[in-house]
Design an enzyme around this catalytic site. Structure first.
Site, short mmCIF file in Angstrom:
data_model
loop_
_atom_site.label_atom_id
_atom_site.label_comp_id
_atom_site.label_asym_id
_atom_site.label_seq_id
_atom_site.Cartn_x
_atom_site.Cartn_y
_atom_site.Cartn_z
N PHE A 162 0.70 -1.21 0.00
CA PHE A 162 -0.03 -0.04 0.07
C PHE A 162 0.95 1.26 0.08
O PHE A 162 0.28 2.41 -0.36
CB PHE A 162 -1.09 -0.11 1.04
CG PHE A 162 -0.44 -0.53 2.50
CD1 PHE A 162 0.41 0.52 3.50
CD2 PHE A 162 -0.58 -1.65 2.94
CE1 PHE A 162 0.91 0.09 4.53
CE2 PHE A 162 -0.10 -2.09 4.19
CZ PHE A 162 0.81 -1.33 5.13
N GLY B 181 1.35 3.67 -3.25
CA GLY B 181 0.19 4.65 -3.76
C GLY B 181 -0.22 5.59 -2.62
O GLY B 181 -1.06 6.62 -2.57
N HIS B 182 0.20 5.16 -1.36
CA HIS B 182 -0.22 5.89 -0.05
C HIS B 182 0.90 6.41 1.00
O HIS B 182 1.06 5.60 2.01
CB HIS B 182 -1.18 5.16 0.44
CG HIS B 182 -2.12 5.77 1.89
ND1 HIS B 182 -1.92 6.15 2.93
CD2 HIS B 182 -3.29 6.39 1.33
CE1 HIS B 182 -2.89 6.76 3.64
NE2 HIS B 182 -3.77 6.90 2.70
N PHE B 183 1.67 7.06 0.73
CA PHE B 183 1.90 8.16 -0.40
C PHE B 183 3.14 7.91 -0.96
O PHE B 183 4.18 7.71 -0.01
CB PHE B 183 1.53 9.50 0.14
CG PHE B 183 0.12 9.65 0.73
CD1 PHE B 183 -0.88 9.86 -0.20
CD2 PHE B 183 -0.07 9.58 2.13
CE1 PHE B 183 -2.36 10.10 0.42
CE2 PHE B 183 -1.31 9.92 2.59
CZ PHE B 183 -2.34 10.11 1.84
N VAL C 144 2.50 6.52 4.50
CA VAL C 144 1.62 6.38 5.75
C VAL C 144 0.57 5.22 5.61
O VAL C 144 -0.06 4.94 4.55
CB VAL C 144 0.75 7.54 6.08
CG1 VAL C 144 -0.27 7.58 7.02
CG2 VAL C 144 1.67 8.95 5.96
#
Length: 144
Positions: free
Chosen positions: A47, A50-52, A57
């Site tokens: 994850f 894309g986050h971030f 995070v």
């Protein structure tokens, strides 16, 4: 009360698998009452792409999911629910208080406060270094 479950034992209780199994170990388990588990958050988590990208995070919804998985282990350890599936039935009073980032060790604690029939409620708290990252009241429903 102290009962250690490694990843293989956790996989015997809940159906989650990579990349959605978000608990690495359970260090405390009081059957049908409470559990404490841990998630080692690494820079390699899917994850974070894309986050971030510039400031990784852990998404709050995945912290809640990790807590729900620990809750599922706690409720499914109750003799009458062994071999069944615990579904996420709802969430109340969710609060996010601290960012969870690569390198953090997420402590996931849940106390089941009510079990009636095939439903349960638990108070869940996720901490990093003793500081609350997230907390919520989680509702569970037991399926077949």
């Amino acid at each position: 009360m102290e009962k250690f479950l490694d990843i293989n034992e956790i996989k015997k209780i809940i159906p989650h698998r990579y990349p959605f199994l978000l608990v690495d170990k359970i260090t405390e388990l009081e059957e049908g009452k409470s559990a404490v588990g841990y998630k080692n958050v690494t820079a390699n988590e899917y994850f974070f792409n894309g986050h971030f990208p510039e400031e990784p995070v852990m998404p709050g919804v995945l912290i809640i999911e990790a807590l729900a998985q620990v809750g599922a282990v706690a409720i499914l350890s109750k003799e009458e629910f062994k071999g069944k599936i615990a579904y996420f039935g709802g969430i109340n009073k969710a609060k996010f208080r601290k960012k969870v980032v690569p390198g953090d060790v997420l402590k996931l604690s849940i106390d089941l406060t009510k079990i009636k029939g095939v439903a349960g409620v638990g108070k869940a708290v996720a901490t990093v270094d003793g500081k609350v990252a997230a907390e919520a009241e989680l509702l569970f429903v037991i399926g077949k």
